[in-house]
Design a protein around this motif. Structure first.
Motif, PDB file in Angstrom:
ATOM      1  N   THR A 159       0.738  -1.221  -0.211  1.00 48.47           N
ATOM      2  CA  THR A 159      -0.038   0.073  -0.007  1.00 48.47           C
ATOM      3  C   THR A 159       1.137   1.160  -0.132  1.00 48.47           C
ATOM      4  O   THR A 159       0.574   2.050  -0.563  1.00 48.47           O
ATOM      5  CB  THR A 159      -0.915   0.013   1.349  1.00 48.47           C
ATOM      6  N   ARG A 160       1.871   1.268   0.670  1.00 44.59           N
ATOM      7  CA  ARG A 160       2.859   2.367   0.803  1.00 44.59           C
ATOM      8  C   ARG A 160       3.197   2.528  -0.691  1.00 44.59           C
ATOM      9  O   ARG A 160       3.509   3.820  -1.343  1.00 44.59           O
ATOM     10  CB  ARG A 160       4.153   2.020   1.798  1.00 44.59           C
ATOM     11  N   GLN A 161       3.644   1.662  -1.334  1.00 39.11           N
ATOM     12  CA  GLN A 161       4.044   1.738  -2.794  1.00 39.11           C
ATOM     13  C   GLN A 161       2.973   2.372  -3.783  1.00 39.11           C
ATOM     14  O   GLN A 161       3.050   3.216  -4.434  1.00 39.11           O
ATOM     15  CB  GLN A 161       4.761   0.435  -3.491  1.00 39.11           C
ATOM     16  N   LEU A 162       1.843   1.954  -3.477  1.00 39.26           N
ATOM     17  CA  LEU A 162       0.449   2.547  -4.286  1.00 39.26           C
ATOM     18  C   LEU A 162       0.313   3.859  -4.000  1.00 39.26           C
ATOM     19  O   LEU A 162       0.276   4.714  -4.942  1.00 39.26           O
ATOM     20  CB  LEU A 162      -0.758   1.488  -3.739  1.00 39.26           C
ATOM     21  N   ALA A 163       0.622   4.191  -2.778  1.00 36.34           N
ATOM     22  CA  ALA A 163       0.155   5.664  -2.081  1.00 36.34           C
ATOM     23  C   ALA A 163       1.529   6.627  -2.822  1.00 36.34           C
ATOM     24  O   ALA A 163       1.300   7.987  -2.803  1.00 36.34           O
ATOM     25  CB  ALA A 163       0.290   5.766  -0.711  1.00 36.34           C
ATOM     26  N   GLY A 164       2.666   6.071  -2.990  1.00 38.23           N
ATOM     27  CA  GLY A 164       3.748   7.079  -3.402  1.00 38.23           C
ATOM     28  C   GLY A 164       4.152   6.949  -4.929  1.00 38.23           C
ATOM     29  O   GLY A 164       5.182   7.196  -5.320  1.00 38.23           O
ATOM     30  N   HIS A 165       2.899   6.061  -5.700  1.00 40.44           N
ATOM     31  CA  HIS A 165       3.388   5.899  -7.339  1.00 40.44           C
ATOM     32  C   HIS A 165       4.586   5.372  -7.399  1.00 40.44           C
ATOM     33  O   HIS A 165       5.328   5.509  -8.443  1.00 40.44           O
ATOM     34  CB  HIS A 165       3.228   7.191  -7.722  1.00 40.44           C
ATOM     35  N   LEU A 166       4.790   4.226  -6.541  1.00 38.52           N
ATOM     36  CA  LEU A 166       6.099   3.354  -6.831  1.00 38.52           C
ATOM     37  C   LEU A 166       5.816   1.999  -7.168  1.00 38.52           C
ATOM     38  O   LEU A 166       6.690   0.926  -7.395  1.00 38.52           O
ATOM     39  CB  LEU A 166       7.012   3.278  -5.672  1.00 38.52           C
ATOM     40  N   ALA A 167       4.486   1.765  -7.462  1.00 35.07           N
ATOM     41  CA  ALA A 167       3.921   0.327  -7.301  1.00 35.07           C
ATOM     42  C   ALA A 167       4.210  -0.168  -8.821  1.00 35.07           C
ATOM     43  O   ALA A 167       4.004  -1.439  -9.124  1.00 35.07           O
ATOM     44  CB  ALA A 167       2.587   0.220  -7.200  1.00 35.07           C
ATOM     45  N   GLY A 168       4.494   0.397  -9.755  1.00 33.48           N
ATOM     46  CA  GLY A 168       4.349   0.016 -11.454  1.00 33.48           C
ATOM     47  C   GLY A 168       3.125   0.002 -12.176  1.00 33.48           C
ATOM     48  O   GLY A 168       3.201  -0.617 -13.265  1.00 33.48           O
TER      49      GLY A 168
ATOM     50  N   GLY B 287      -3.364   3.152  -9.228  1.00 30.44           N
ATOM     51  CA  GLY B 287      -2.896   2.644  -7.798  1.00 30.44           C
ATOM     52  C   GLY B 287      -3.631   3.264  -6.634  1.00 30.44           C
ATOM     53  O   GLY B 287      -3.869   2.433  -5.783  1.00 30.44           O
ATOM     54  N   TRP B 288      -4.265   4.220  -6.920  1.00 33.00           N
ATOM     55  CA  TRP B 288      -5.278   4.909  -5.886  1.00 33.00           C
ATOM     56  C   TRP B 288      -6.610   4.230  -5.811  1.00 33.00           C
ATOM     57  O   TRP B 288      -7.125   4.056  -4.940  1.00 33.00           O
ATOM     58  CB  TRP B 288      -4.999   6.595  -5.937  1.00 33.00           C
TER      59      TRP B 288
END
Length: 676
Positions: free
Chosen positions: A445-454, A501-502
């Protein structure tokens, strides 16, 4: 005077240059009255490709291949402008472009003391040593501009500003058309380049005459136009397609009858060698209107002259000085001031002017701005129309789309669930939504919220990927849009902005709360903070005080159903509600210091590069080094800005009902108020 001083330049573009081009046709209309706007300027910035609308507002324009992905500008004196990409225009079956009339604000008026008489002075170039002819028969909007500096008035040893423009004159050397038609423009001087800049005259003044030669006069006394510094006196020739075709045909005939008087050289166009033909001497009887000029050394030393070929073309300094004058009436005696606009509060005046100027210059229909300091609203404004067709004005309760600022609202729900121990930011998302397809790498979820999920974002080459018509009852249902797509990169390795992601975060909130995203936000975020004008933009609900939204052409267009992306870009709000959100973040009781640190601590890629983005917020500094937490958002029909200045305890919110609002410099508003 010998005719050898007459110069004719004509670029024959009807033939070979038309290959690889296409034509767009449309109309320019008044956004409220739906009446045609005659002589509107249409063209490409810094490119010599443009035209002018006809008396019925219609236009057609040849566009070369090199500009098919570029942006077309449309403007008219007294109206705001529109900027539209050519691909956007090609999607429309009928191109109708709506322009907003600028709202007139009374400026200070100088009243002449009874004991004083005005000084009248005529400035400009009266020498005429030949003529120049409109050179392009395919495009239109050629303008010639003469610098006027009344500090150099004959017999004056001091600055005689301010002065009122009484009249202007343009010397017609020879007119071989049935009529000649020119529009006068008063242009500012660009502080950087010293070239002509924006229009100062907010009214279209066009003169048409059957004269064959002589002075074409423009009476401007009734406009009470005051100038306080040097300006450009400009004349824009208005030629319709019939006139341009006649000029082209006459040139071809002259070329056939007098080949010895034609000089040919080669220019490069669209990567190809193209012949350009020029004619010097004679030709005084050819169809067209010759504008008087002087190319003597003395004229060049005394005057500065620029020319542009089309409405938005680049200005080029020229040796030939246009024969034109302006008459100024200077009141040197003591004056009084009446109808003064904005004299009570300099700070508020500047802020109001920024908003009004932006509406006028961008053609945006409606605008809200609000500013708070230490939790108290210090200024807010609502400008222009929420609904143009019904003349419904924007109020402080008008709801606008906030687009990606929705992520900042959702971030409060995110840290709430973390604080309650229900959500762990670094757990794989399948821990909360097991039905979401597994990827080659775990996603948190941290990656989703920071636009790091791909995850990908909207496909820019596919409008249907952004403008969707399917309605979703919850965020979980909407995951089907992208859940099976391949990741763009290994999660954590890159920062790549993704609203999708969001959408996943919205689904996680639903799973953890057993409520829909909108139900949870209403109960746990909106109501506790007092956000009474914030909600989801549910197309199936009747929403009071909802603004209409407008596409780049100025046409009302809601552009789809936003139920697929409430969490990442589908909320409605007002500038005052945005202030409440910002102040809750600054000093509210619902967000603990540890939660605040989560929101506003930059994330890093796996190789240690700071992204400048926390959980739903950008982190940075403004142009003066003041710390800001911020987000903005725009779509094809709306835009929004939210800035929090933590050290200044200040919040700035800006909302508009058109995408052009993304270009509003909200930081300039912030700078005004923290410097107070």
């Amino acid at each position: 005077m010998g005719f050898r001083t007459v110069i004719l330049l004509l670029l024959l573009v009807h033939g070979g240059l038309c290959r690889g081009q296409f034509i767009i046709k449309g109309k320019v209309l008044h956004s409220i009255t739906r009446q045609p706007i005659e002589y509107a300027n249409i063209g490409f910035e810094k490119a010599n490709i443009g035209t002018i609308s006809n008396t019925d507002g219609s236009f057609e324009l040849f566009i070369p291949k090199s500009l098919q992905a570029d942006s077309l500008w449309v403007s008219s004196i007294g109206f705001g402008s529109k900027k539209m990409t050519v691909p956007f225009l090609l999607q429309k079956k009928e191109i109708i472009i709506y322009l907003n009339e600028k709202i007139a604000i009374l400026a200070p008026v100088s009243v002449l003391s009874k004991k004083q008489k005005p000084t009248i002075v005529e400035l400009g170039n009266t020498q005429c040593r030949g003529g120049t002819l409109e050179s392009d028969t395919l495009y239109a909007g050629r303008t010639i501009a003469l610098l006027i500096d009344n500090r150099k008035a004959p017999g004056k040893s001091k600055n005689i500003f301010p002065a009122f423009i009484e009249k202007a004159r343009l010397r017609i050397f020879r007119n071989n058309l049935d009529t000649c038609k020119f529009r006068i423009r008063i242009l500012a001087v660009d502080k950087t380049t010293n070239q002509p800049a924006e229009d100062l005259l907010a009214q279209s003044v066009v003169m048409q005459s059957t004269m064959k030669n002589g002075w074409l006069e423009f009476n401007l006394a009734d406009l009470s136009m005051e100038v306080n510094k040097p300006f450009f006196l400009a004349f824009e020739q208005i030629l319709d397609f019939t006139d341009r075709s006649r000029i082209a045909a006459a040139y071809k005939k002259f070329e056939t009858e007098h080949p010895e008087k034609i000089k040919t050289d080669t220019i490069e166009f669209e990567g190809k060698k193209v012949e350009r033909k020029t004619m010097t001497g004679s030709g005084i009887d050819i169809a067209g209107t010759f504008i008087g000029i002087s190319n003597t050394v003395a004229a060049g030393e005394q005057h500065v002259c620029y020319v542009r070929s089309t409405s938005f073309g680049a200005w080029e300094k020229v040796r030939g000085i246009v024969t034109a004058t302006v008459t100024l009436s200077n009141y040197e005696g003591q004056s009084e001031t009446s109808n003064a606009a904005c004299i009570t509060d300099t700070l508020i005046c500047k802020a109001e002017k920024m908003g009004r100027d932006f509406i006028d210059e961008s053609g945006t229909n409606g605008l809200q701005i609000a500013v708070s300091k230490k939790g108290k609203t210090v200024w807010s404004t609502s400008m222009s129309y929420a609904d143009v067709a019904n003349k419904k004005l924007v109020t402080d309760s008008t709801k606008f789309r906030i687009n990606s600022i929705s992520k900042s609202f959702t971030s409060l729900a995110l840290v709430q669930l973390v604080a309650q121990g229900k959500l762990h930011l670094d757990s794989p998302i399948q821990h909360y939504i097991p039905e979401f397809p597994l990827k080659p790498y775990p996603i948190t979820t941290r990656q989703l919220a920071g636009h790091l999920a791909g995850f990908r974002d909207y496909r820019e080459d596919d409008p249907n990927d952004y403008i969707r018509t399917e309605h979703f009852e919850n965020a979980l249902q909407a995951l089907k849009i992208f859940q099976d797509d391949t990741l763009l990169f290994k999660p954590g390795s890159q920062f790549y902005y993704s609203s999708f992601g969001w959408n996943v975060i919205g689904a996680i909130i639903e799973k953890l709360s057993d409520q829909t995203y909108l139900e949870y936000m209403q109960q746990h975020v909106f109501n506790p903070i007092g956000l009474h004008n914030t909600c989801g933009d549910n197309i199936r609900s009747s929403i009071t005080n909802r603004s209409r939204f407008y596409d780049a052409a100025g046409e009302a267009n809601d552009l789809g159903d936003l139920s697929y992306k409430y969490a990442g870009g589908g909320l409605l709000s007002t500038s005052h509600d945005l202030l409440k959100l910002g102040n809750e973040v600054l000093q509210g009781s619902s967000i603990s210091p540890s939660s605040k640190q989560l929101l506003f601590q930059t994330q890093h890629t796996t190789d240690g590069v700071a992204t400048g983005y926390g959980l739903g917020w950008y982190i940075g500094t403004d142009m003066n080094g003041h710390r800001i937490w911020y987000h903005s958002g725009d779509s094809f029909s709306s835009s929004a800005h939210l800035l929090i200045y933590p050290d200044d305890e200040m919040v700035v919110a800006v909302l508009t009902n058109a995408q052009a609002g993304v270009n509003f410099d909200a930081q300039k508003i912030g700078e005004l108020f923290y410097k107070k």
